[in-house]
Design a protein around this motif. Structure first.
Motif, PDB file in Angstrom:
ATOM      1  N   ASN A 330      47.324  27.487  38.269  1.00  0.00           N
ATOM      2  CA  ASN A 330      47.650  28.853  38.717  1.00  0.00           C
ATOM      3  C   ASN A 330      47.255  29.912  37.692  1.00  0.00           C
ATOM      4  O   ASN A 330      47.943  30.926  37.531  1.00  0.00           O
ATOM      5  CB  ASN A 330      49.144  28.973  39.055  1.00  0.00           C
ATOM      6  CG  ASN A 330      49.491  28.253  40.333  1.00  0.00           C
ATOM      7  OD1 ASN A 330      48.779  28.368  41.336  1.00  0.00           O
ATOM      8  ND2 ASN A 330      50.567  27.485  40.313  1.00  0.00           N
ATOM      9  N   LEU A 331      46.130  29.683  37.015  1.00  0.00           N
ATOM     10  CA  LEU A 331      45.584  30.663  36.081  1.00  0.00           C
ATOM     11  C   LEU A 331      44.433  31.402  36.750  1.00  0.00           C
ATOM     12  O   LEU A 331      43.730  30.842  37.591  1.00  0.00           O
ATOM     13  CB  LEU A 331      45.073  29.954  34.821  1.00  0.00           C
ATOM     14  CG  LEU A 331      46.118  29.212  33.986  1.00  0.00           C
ATOM     15  CD1 LEU A 331      45.434  28.434  32.858  1.00  0.00           C
ATOM     16  CD2 LEU A 331      47.137  30.186  33.408  1.00  0.00           C
ATOM     17  N   ASN A 332      44.228  32.656  36.392  1.00  0.00           N
ATOM     18  CA  ASN A 332      43.140  33.433  36.980  1.00  0.00           C
ATOM     19  C   ASN A 332      41.796  32.748  36.726  1.00  0.00           C
ATOM     20  O   ASN A 332      41.499  32.343  35.600  1.00  0.00           O
ATOM     21  CB  ASN A 332      43.103  34.846  36.403  1.00  0.00           C
ATOM     22  CG  ASN A 332      44.226  35.713  36.922  1.00  0.00           C
ATOM     23  OD1 ASN A 332      44.803  35.440  37.975  1.00  0.00           O
ATOM     24  ND2 ASN A 332      44.559  36.770  36.189  1.00  0.00           N
ATOM     25  N   ASN A 333      41.000  32.634  37.775  1.00  0.00           N
ATOM     26  CA  ASN A 333      39.674  32.027  37.622  1.00  0.00           C
ATOM     27  C   ASN A 333      38.563  32.908  38.187  1.00  0.00           C
ATOM     28  O   ASN A 333      37.407  32.493  38.241  1.00  0.00           O
ATOM     29  CB  ASN A 333      39.632  30.627  38.254  1.00  0.00           C
ATOM     30  CG  ASN A 333      39.973  30.625  39.738  1.00  0.00           C
ATOM     31  OD1 ASN A 333      40.159  31.674  40.349  1.00  0.00           O
ATOM     32  ND2 ASN A 333      40.056  29.432  40.321  1.00  0.00           N
ATOM     33  N   VAL A 334      38.912  34.126  38.605  1.00  0.00           N
ATOM     34  CA  VAL A 334      37.922  35.097  39.064  1.00  0.00           C
ATOM     35  C   VAL A 334      38.132  36.396  38.292  1.00  0.00           C
ATOM     36  O   VAL A 334      39.262  36.899  38.197  1.00  0.00           O
ATOM     37  CB  VAL A 334      38.038  35.366  40.581  1.00  0.00           C
ATOM     38  CG1 VAL A 334      37.011  36.418  41.016  1.00  0.00           C
ATOM     39  CG2 VAL A 334      37.823  34.077  41.366  1.00  0.00           C
ATOM     40  N   ILE A 335      37.051  36.931  37.741  1.00  0.00           N
ATOM     41  CA  ILE A 335      37.123  38.144  36.920  1.00  0.00           C
ATOM     42  C   ILE A 335      36.692  39.351  37.751  1.00  0.00           C
ATOM     43  O   ILE A 335      35.544  39.431  38.197  1.00  0.00           O
ATOM     44  CB  ILE A 335      36.238  38.008  35.668  1.00  0.00           C
ATOM     45  CG1 ILE A 335      36.671  36.790  34.840  1.00  0.00           C
ATOM     46  CG2 ILE A 335      36.294  39.273  34.827  1.00  0.00           C
ATOM     47  CD1 ILE A 335      35.791  36.521  33.631  1.00  0.00           C
ATOM     48  N   SER A 336      37.606  40.281  37.954  1.00  0.00           N
ATOM     49  CA  SER A 336      37.349  41.416  38.848  1.00  0.00           C
ATOM     50  C   SER A 336      36.240  42.327  38.340  1.00  0.00           C
ATOM     51  O   SER A 336      35.507  42.914  39.138  1.00  0.00           O
ATOM     52  CB  SER A 336      38.634  42.224  39.053  1.00  0.00           C
ATOM     53  OG  SER A 336      39.121  42.720  37.818  1.00  0.00           O
ATOM     54  N   SER A 337      36.084  42.453  37.029  1.00  0.00           N
ATOM     55  CA  SER A 337      35.019  43.323  36.505  1.00  0.00           C
ATOM     56  C   SER A 337      33.643  42.747  36.819  1.00  0.00           C
ATOM     57  O   SER A 337      32.645  43.471  36.799  1.00  0.00           O
ATOM     58  CB  SER A 337      35.179  43.507  34.992  1.00  0.00           C
ATOM     59  OG  SER A 337      35.134  42.263  34.315  1.00  0.00           O
ATOM     60  N   ALA A 338      33.591  41.444  37.133  1.00  0.00           N
ATOM     61  CA  ALA A 338      32.325  40.809  37.504  1.00  0.00           C
ATOM     62  C   ALA A 338      32.063  40.899  39.005  1.00  0.00           C
ATOM     63  O   ALA A 338      30.936  41.109  39.428  1.00  0.00           O
ATOM     64  CB  ALA A 338      32.324  39.338  37.072  1.00  0.00           C
ATOM     65  N   THR A 339      33.113  40.749  39.803  1.00  0.00           N
ATOM     66  CA  THR A 339      32.924  40.704  41.261  1.00  0.00           C
ATOM     67  C   THR A 339      33.194  42.030  41.956  1.00  0.00           C
ATOM     68  O   THR A 339      32.741  42.245  43.078  1.00  0.00           O
ATOM     69  CB  THR A 339      33.842  39.646  41.895  1.00  0.00           C
ATOM     70  OG1 THR A 339      35.214  40.064  41.747  1.00  0.00           O
ATOM     71  CG2 THR A 339      33.648  38.278  41.262  1.00  0.00           C
ATOM     72  N   GLY A 340      33.974  42.899  41.314  1.00  0.00           N
ATOM     73  CA  GLY A 340      34.303  44.179  41.937  1.00  0.00           C
ATOM     74  C   GLY A 340      35.574  44.158  42.759  1.00  0.00           C
ATOM     75  O   GLY A 340      35.882  45.135  43.451  1.00  0.00           O
ATOM     76  N   SER A 341      36.351  43.080  42.691  1.00  0.00           N
ATOM     77  CA  SER A 341      37.605  43.011  43.456  1.00  0.00           C
ATOM     78  C   SER A 341      38.680  43.855  42.761  1.00  0.00           C
ATOM     79  O   SER A 341      38.486  44.341  41.651  1.00  0.00           O
ATOM     80  CB  SER A 341      38.074  41.556  43.592  1.00  0.00           C
ATOM     81  OG  SER A 341      38.238  40.959  42.326  1.00  0.00           O
TER      82      SER A 341
END
Length: 351
Positions: A330-341
């Motif tokens: 349950n650790l973050n595995n998507v980086i919003s600054s990379a994907t724009g989320s």
């Protein structure tokens, strides 16, 4: 606090349809630091039937696509089971599958990677994590690129990580944030022209080296709207189908290979220069295209690092295995600054 150890298998099928990449790796977490070791890896070439099915998936009816989704899941499970038996894999916490991308239209809030994780699990009684991209698209992101989490935690000694696969994408840290985006198509187009010559790909870029660059086509390619968009941004097969066929007329395949290789090198070098990248780790099948690498080097001062064969070929599968490990915790595995989320998040369906 002692080290935490995880064993995972990552499955990756890229848009260039080279085959199914399987990577078995060990991950060690010591406080906040991660290390990895690739224990076994293999690329399973697609049969002509499977290559045809995946290539044509975008044209299927809904019923046919649903069936292919499950059939491909069974296929992934069978090939993974064969890999496990062949390599005597005993320690295994999870299998993380990227699946094969059929549709990718984040502006419409959807992306589809086929290969039902439940079908994989039916063949192997282990935890399966899949569908890593959909959540990010729903959260307003591009659903891509996802590998920057691995670049951030496993390959941080490089100023940037550059993948040359079906599409080229880059990941780098600037002002405390991880930036990542697709740059341009590479093998998804080069392989198509190589097929016209009777080869699956342009080995070492030898055919492109013999060809003559079509300057008018090159200029048109470099002026495509995508290249003027700000990041984050991503590419898919739909973009290729919409933009490329109308530009290609009756040119010889060697000339098209020369022109598109030059185009890719220009766009990749332009990105390296714009962000003043000191050194870049290059992975993906394009790392073997010596002609393309020569052209990139000639157009930028960025120091190019080409690693050992395992990292070149299996970095993406490795990182999806790592994303599965993070998801299980349950650790973050998507980086919003990379994907724009809207924010960093923990993505992947657990079966």
């Amino acid at each position: 606090m002692g080290a935490q150890i995880f064993y995972a298998i990552g499955l990756m099928s890229g848009t260039s349809l080279d085959g199914l990449d399987i990577c078995y790796a060990k991950f060690v977490k010591q406080e906040s630091n991660w290390n990895f070791e690739i224990l076994n890896s293999e690329t399973v070439p697609y049969s002509s039937d499977w290559e045809r099915s995946l290539r044509n998936a975008i044209h299927l009816s809904s019923n046919e696509l649903l069936k292919l989704n499950v059939d491909y899941g069974f296929y992934l499970g069978e090939k993974t089971q064969e890999f496990i038996l062949k390599n005597n894999v005993v320690d295994l916490d999870l299998i993380a599958s990227h699946g094969h991308t059929v549709f990718h239209q984040p502006q419409k809030k959807f992306t589809l990677q086929i290969g039902d994780g439940r079908a994989i699990k039916s063949k192997i009684n282990k935890t399966v994590i899949y569908d890593f991209r959909s959540q990010d698209v729903i959260f307003g992101g591009n659903g891509a690129p996802l590998v920057p989490i691995g670049d951030e935690l496993l390959f941080s000694k490089f100023d940037a990580c550059l993948n040359l696969g079906g599409f080229s994408n880059i990941s780098m840290k600037r002002d405390g944030k991880r930036l990542a985006f697709d740059i341009c198509p590479v093998n998804i187009i080069l392989n198509e022209f190589a097929i016209k010559i009777g080869k699956k790909y342009d080995e070492n870029g030898d055919f492109a080296r013999k060809g003559i660059i079509d300057q008018k086509l090159l200029e048109t390619l470099n002026q495509l709207e995508f290249y003027s968009l700000s990041h984050p941004k991503s590419l898919g097969i739909e973009w290729v189908d919409e933009n490329i066929p109308s530009l290609v007329q009756s040119q010889e395949p060697e000339d098209l290979l020369a022109t598109f290789t030059e185009h890719s090198a220009i766009q990749i070098a332009k990105t390296c220069n714009e962000f003043e990248i000191k050194n870049a780790l290059i992975t993906g099948g394009g790392a073997y295209n010596s002609f393309l690498i020569e052209k990139i080097k000639a157009k930028t001062k960025t120091e190019i690092h080409i690693p050992e064969k395992e990292t070149i070929e299996y970095k993406e599968a490795l990182i999806f295995a790592f994303m599965g490990v993070l998801r299980l915790q349950n650790l973050n595995n998507v980086i919003s600054s990379a994907t724009g989320s809207v924010n960093d998040h923990c993505s992947g369906s657990i079966c």
